[in-house]
Write a protein that holds these residues in place. Structure first.
Motif, PDB file in Angstrom:
ATOM      1  N   GLU A  16      -6.113 -11.658   3.433  1.00 40.30           N
ATOM      2  CA  GLU A  16      -7.735 -11.504   3.418  1.00 40.30           C
ATOM      3  C   GLU A  16      -7.908 -13.053   4.339  1.00 40.30           C
ATOM      4  OE1 GLU A  16     -10.003 -10.910   0.243  1.00 40.30           O
ATOM      5  OE2 GLU A  16      -9.104  -8.779  -0.051  1.00 40.30           O
ATOM      6  N   ARG A  17      -7.408 -13.993   3.910  1.00 41.77           N
ATOM      7  CA  ARG A  17      -7.504 -15.266   4.499  1.00 41.77           C
ATOM      8  C   ARG A  17      -6.973 -15.211   5.955  1.00 41.77           C
ATOM      9  NH1 ARG A  17      -4.789 -19.596   1.273  1.00 41.77           N
ATOM     10  NH2 ARG A  17      -5.395 -21.072   2.895  1.00 41.77           N
ATOM     11  N   ALA A  18      -5.998 -14.617   6.095  1.00 44.29           N
ATOM     12  CA  ALA A  18      -5.220 -14.522   7.506  1.00 44.29           C
ATOM     13  C   ALA A  18      -6.251 -13.518   8.316  1.00 44.29           C
ATOM     14  CB  ALA A  18      -3.817 -13.805   7.297  1.00 44.29           C
ATOM     15  N   ILE A  19      -6.671 -12.639   7.888  1.00 47.97           N
ATOM     16  CA  ILE A  19      -7.545 -11.842   8.921  1.00 47.97           C
ATOM     17  C   ILE A  19      -8.692 -12.469   9.223  1.00 47.97           C
ATOM     18  CG2 ILE A  19      -9.056  -9.758   8.863  1.00 47.97           C
ATOM     19  CD1 ILE A  19      -6.701  -8.705   6.763  1.00 47.97           C
ATOM     20  N   ALA A  20      -9.323 -13.288   8.226  1.00 46.32           N
ATOM     21  CA  ALA A  20     -10.691 -14.034   8.574  1.00 46.32           C
ATOM     22  C   ALA A  20     -10.497 -15.026   9.715  1.00 46.32           C
ATOM     23  CB  ALA A  20     -11.207 -14.542   7.538  1.00 46.32           C
ATOM     24  N   LEU A  21      -9.171 -15.765   9.675  1.00 45.76           N
ATOM     25  CA  LEU A  21      -8.791 -16.584  10.509  1.00 45.76           C
ATOM     26  C   LEU A  21      -8.547 -16.106  11.819  1.00 45.76           C
ATOM     27  CD1 LEU A  21      -8.129 -19.537  11.347  1.00 45.76           C
ATOM     28  CD2 LEU A  21      -5.826 -19.250  10.223  1.00 45.76           C
ATOM     29  N   LEU A  22      -7.760 -14.972  11.791  1.00 46.36           N
ATOM     30  CA  LEU A  22      -7.436 -14.276  13.043  1.00 46.36           C
ATOM     31  C   LEU A  22      -8.639 -13.970  13.907  1.00 46.36           C
ATOM     32  CD1 LEU A  22      -4.410 -12.451  11.838  1.00 46.36           C
ATOM     33  CD2 LEU A  22      -4.381 -14.162  13.659  1.00 46.36           C
ATOM     34  N   GLN A  23      -9.454 -13.340  13.278  1.00 45.05           N
ATOM     35  CA  GLN A  23     -10.929 -12.719  13.676  1.00 45.05           C
ATOM     36  C   GLN A  23     -11.718 -14.013  14.614  1.00 45.05           C
ATOM     37  OE1 GLN A  23     -12.143  -9.943  14.247  1.00 45.05           O
ATOM     38  NE2 GLN A  23     -14.015 -10.651  15.228  1.00 45.05           N
ATOM     39  N   ARG A  24     -11.516 -15.169  13.860  1.00 39.34           N
ATOM     40  CA  ARG A  24     -11.990 -16.548  14.533  1.00 39.34           C
ATOM     41  C   ARG A  24     -11.012 -16.593  15.949  1.00 39.34           C
ATOM     42  NH1 ARG A  24     -12.476 -18.589   9.574  1.00 39.34           N
ATOM     43  NH2 ARG A  24     -10.920 -20.052   9.897  1.00 39.34           N
ATOM     44  N   VAL A  25      -9.874 -16.547  15.786  1.00 40.96           N
ATOM     45  CA  VAL A  25      -9.152 -16.920  16.846  1.00 40.96           C
ATOM     46  C   VAL A  25      -9.194 -15.888  18.062  1.00 40.96           C
ATOM     47  CG1 VAL A  25      -6.409 -16.748  17.521  1.00 40.96           C
ATOM     48  CG2 VAL A  25      -7.338 -17.946  15.501  1.00 40.96           C
ATOM     49  N   ARG A  26      -9.334 -14.749  17.589  1.00 37.32           N
ATOM     50  CA  ARG A  26      -9.554 -13.648  18.465  1.00 37.32           C
ATOM     51  C   ARG A  26     -10.960 -13.725  19.549  1.00 37.32           C
ATOM     52  NH1 ARG A  26      -9.467  -8.643  20.565  1.00 37.32           N
ATOM     53  NH2 ARG A  26     -11.252  -7.155  20.095  1.00 37.32           N
TER      54      ARG A  26
ATOM     55  N   GLY B  52     -11.883 -15.605  28.217  1.00 43.20           N
ATOM     56  CA  GLY B  52     -11.389 -14.763  29.116  1.00 43.20           C
ATOM     57  C   GLY B  52      -9.728 -14.624  28.967  1.00 43.20           C
ATOM     58  N   MET B  53      -9.141 -15.036  27.887  1.00 40.52           N
ATOM     59  CA  MET B  53      -7.674 -14.809  27.778  1.00 40.52           C
ATOM     60  C   MET B  53      -7.542 -13.529  27.064  1.00 40.52           C
ATOM     61  SD  MET B  53      -7.062 -18.942  26.859  1.00 40.52           S
ATOM     62  CE  MET B  53      -5.226 -19.048  26.947  1.00 40.52           C
ATOM     63  N   ILE B  54      -7.433 -12.303  27.726  1.00 46.89           N
ATOM     64  CA  ILE B  54      -7.474 -10.994  27.121  1.00 46.89           C
ATOM     65  C   ILE B  54      -6.146 -10.731  26.281  1.00 46.89           C
ATOM     66  CG2 ILE B  54      -7.834  -8.709  27.287  1.00 46.89           C
ATOM     67  CD1 ILE B  54     -10.213 -10.385  27.860  1.00 46.89           C
ATOM     68  N   ASP B  55      -4.884 -11.233  26.840  1.00 46.54           N
ATOM     69  CA  ASP B  55      -3.734 -11.003  26.259  1.00 46.54           C
ATOM     70  C   ASP B  55      -3.523 -11.749  24.938  1.00 46.54           C
ATOM     71  OD1 ASP B  55      -3.811 -13.281  27.935  1.00 46.54           O
ATOM     72  OD2 ASP B  55      -1.554 -12.987  28.423  1.00 46.54           O
ATOM     73  N   GLU B  56      -3.994 -13.093  25.052  1.00 48.29           N
ATOM     74  CA  GLU B  56      -3.977 -13.864  23.795  1.00 48.29           C
ATOM     75  C   GLU B  56      -4.957 -13.195  22.577  1.00 48.29           C
ATOM     76  OE1 GLU B  56      -2.154 -16.244  23.168  1.00 48.29           O
ATOM     77  OE2 GLU B  56      -1.415 -17.481  24.658  1.00 48.29           O
ATOM     78  N   ALA B  57      -5.937 -12.806  23.321  1.00 51.62           N
ATOM     79  CA  ALA B  57      -6.903 -12.082  21.989  1.00 51.62           C
ATOM     80  C   ALA B  57      -6.228 -10.838  21.638  1.00 51.62           C
ATOM     81  CB  ALA B  57      -8.260 -11.768  22.916  1.00 51.62           C
ATOM     82  N   GLY B  58      -5.381 -10.081  22.407  1.00 49.69           N
ATOM     83  CA  GLY B  58      -4.977  -8.856  21.988  1.00 49.69           C
ATOM     84  C   GLY B  58      -3.724  -9.135  20.821  1.00 49.69           C
ATOM     85  N   LEU B  59      -3.081 -10.263  21.229  1.00 49.65           N
ATOM     86  CA  LEU B  59      -1.984 -10.657  20.235  1.00 49.65           C
ATOM     87  C   LEU B  59      -2.635 -10.984  18.848  1.00 49.65           C
ATOM     88  CD1 LEU B  59       0.297 -12.687  22.573  1.00 49.65           C
ATOM     89  CD2 LEU B  59       0.790 -10.653  21.478  1.00 49.65           C
ATOM     90  N   ALA B  60      -3.832 -11.692  18.818  1.00 46.06           N
ATOM     91  CA  ALA B  60      -4.489 -12.032  17.552  1.00 46.06           C
ATOM     92  C   ALA B  60      -4.811 -10.779  16.904  1.00 46.06           C
ATOM     93  CB  ALA B  60      -5.476 -12.963  17.621  1.00 46.06           C
ATOM     94  N   ALA B  61      -5.160  -9.747  17.512  1.00 41.45           N
ATOM     95  CA  ALA B  61      -5.755  -8.524  17.251  1.00 41.45           C
ATOM     96  C   ALA B  61      -4.694  -7.619  16.450  1.00 41.45           C
ATOM     97  CB  ALA B  61      -6.443  -7.770  18.197  1.00 41.45           C
ATOM     98  N   LEU B  62      -3.622  -8.087  17.174  1.00 44.81           N
ATOM     99  CA  LEU B  62      -2.258  -7.145  16.527  1.00 44.81           C
ATOM    100  C   LEU B  62      -1.846  -7.724  15.170  1.00 44.81           C
ATOM    101  CD1 LEU B  62      -0.466  -6.394  19.886  1.00 44.81           C
ATOM    102  CD2 LEU B  62      -1.614  -4.747  18.212  1.00 44.81           C
ATOM    103  N   ASP B  63      -1.952  -9.076  15.173  1.00 43.36           N
ATOM    104  CA  ASP B  63      -1.842  -9.777  13.846  1.00 43.36           C
ATOM    105  C   ASP B  63      -2.649  -9.431  12.869  1.00 43.36           C
ATOM    106  OD1 ASP B  63       0.717 -11.233  14.627  1.00 43.36           O
ATOM    107  OD2 ASP B  63      -0.712 -12.715  15.382  1.00 43.36           O
ATOM    108  N   MET B  64      -3.870  -9.127  13.310  1.00 44.93           N
ATOM    109  CA  MET B  64      -5.067  -8.497  12.251  1.00 44.93           C
ATOM    110  C   MET B  64      -4.567  -7.263  11.663  1.00 44.93           C
ATOM    111  SD  MET B  64      -8.570  -9.769  14.081  1.00 44.93           S
ATOM    112  CE  MET B  64      -9.607  -9.077  12.692  1.00 44.93           C
ATOM    113  N   VAL B  65      -4.254  -6.334  12.835  1.00 44.07           N
ATOM    114  CA  VAL B  65      -3.848  -5.099  12.454  1.00 44.07           C
ATOM    115  C   VAL B  65      -2.893  -5.027  11.325  1.00 44.07           C
ATOM    116  CG1 VAL B  65      -2.711  -2.828  13.382  1.00 44.07           C
ATOM    117  CG2 VAL B  65      -4.685  -3.861  14.572  1.00 44.07           C
TER     118      VAL B  65
END
Length: 381
Positions: A276-286, A293-306
């Motif tokens: 849960e802590r990881a997901i909350a942090l990744l949401q901010r990162v994303r 405008g760094m769509i690929d980096e945002a996508g990587l954060a989202a995949l970690d959230m998944v």
């Protein structure tokens, strides 16, 4: 008769005056650059000081807005082409134009446009190579090129450039760039999977950087060392290193690097089962990467959230997020990444244990930045 030193001082004073005159205009151009391309360049803009100011602002906004950094560097080069050549010494023209090309290359690199980055760095190298007095600048371009080579998996070429540039930096007593080269060596060892060699290189670079109080390099070393320590399962030391890196990057106002470091901290939390802590942090990162405008980096954060959402049995939220990222990749025309995300979308609907495939897709999307022609292959059933 003026001495060479007097002539250099006069040129430096002139450039400083030109930059001062350009400052307010360049500040305005940050929000009106598109319109500037559509009209003739005013005569007052056609100075090397104006080019320097554009390049300096391009460098200063790189972390906050790499696309704007690229646009400013491109405009700096357009202005440079219109500067009367007879008005300045050839070495001054070469140095100013070389810096603008280097700024453009680095902005392209931040946006994962590696071929364009290499072309810009080649142009910068040609500018500096014409004058022996600019050998340190030429070596700095070699080091920047080595960064791109390491990103795209051309490790042997990267290491050769690091060694080549290190000799020049030593001759100029440029210790900061020597340390940066050592840091890059560590990154290459890390990417090759030689974790112990990477750790040795990072710790060596860390000692030298601490002696110089080089905060940016210190932050980068702590970040990379932390990620190696995660893989060596030294989680407490990893958390300390990453937290130090995040604090340094935040103090330097480098949001992209803060995001990458917080992403590493989030992966450490996932590794430790603090989902849960990881997901909350990744949401901010994303959100940070989307704003940049760094769509690929945002996508990587989202995949970690998944990954975290699946681990907490929230399959519906994982599927919704995957669909969102798929739409973002389509809008950004990341064609090969779209194939991988579509595969993952179907897998999340049907597969009872998709964790391995999530990791597989994430690794593929990350590798696309260095190998854009890589074909996606699903894991064998």
């Amino acid at each position: 008769m003026k001495s060479a030193q007097d002539s250099l001082r006069l040129i430096a004073d002139r450039l400083a005056d030109e930059r001062a005159a350009a400052r307010s205009v360049v500040a305005t151009l940050r929000t009106s650059l598109d319109a500037a391309w559509d009209r003739a360049l005013p005569e007052a803009w056609r100075t090397l000081g104006f080019v320097q100011e554009l390049t300096s602002v391009s460098d200063s906004v790189l972390e906050q807005n790499p696309a704007q950094s690229r646009a400013l560097a491109q405009f700096a080069l357009a202005v440079a082409a219109a500067v009367p050549r007879a008005d300045y010494p050839a070495i001054t023209i070469a140095q100013v134009e070389g810096h603008a090309w280097k700024a453009l290359g680095t902005a392209h690199r931040y946006l994962s446009a590696y071929d364009a980055a290499l072309r810009a760095y080649d142009a910068a190298r040609r500018c500096f190579a014409a004058f022996g007095a600019l050998a340190d600048e030429e070596a700095a371009v070699d080091l920047a090129t080595a960064v791109v080579f390491s990103e795209i998996g051309r490790f042997d070429e990267a290491l050769a450039l690091i060694e080549q540039s290190a000799a020049t930096f030593a001759s100029f007593r440029d210790e900061q760039r020597v340390v940066q080269g050592t840091l890059l060596k560590g990154m290459i060892h890390h990417r090759r999977g030689d974790l112990r060699a990477a750790r040795i290189a990072y710790e060596s670079a860390l000692m030298s950087a601490q002696e110089r109080d080089d905060l940016h390099t210190l932050a980068a070393i702590h970040n990379n060392l932390g990620q190696v320590l995660i893989e060596l399962n030294e989680t407490s030391a990893a958390a300390d290193a990453l937290a130090r890196a995040r604090d340094l990057f935040a103090g330097l106002e480098m949001p992209a690097e803060v995001g990458r470091t917080e992403g590493a901290l989030a992966r450490l939390l996932l590794h430790n089962g603090a989902y849960e802590r990881a997901i909350a942090l990744l949401q901010r990162v994303r959100q940070r990467f989307l704003a940049l405008g760094m769509i690929d980096e945002a996508g990587l954060a989202a995949l970690d959230m998944v990954d975290g959402l699946v681990a907490t049995n929230d399959r519906a939220a994982a599927l919704r997020l995957t669909e969102t990222v798929l739409a973002e990749f389509r809008a950004a025309r990341l064609e090969r990444a779209i194939v991988a995300l579509a595969y993952l979308q179907e897998l999340l609907r049907e597969h009872p244990s998709p964790a391995a495939s999530i990791h597989h897709v994430r690794l593929y999307v990350e590798q696309l930045r260095s190998d854009p022609d890589r074909v996606f292959l699903p894991l064998p059933e």
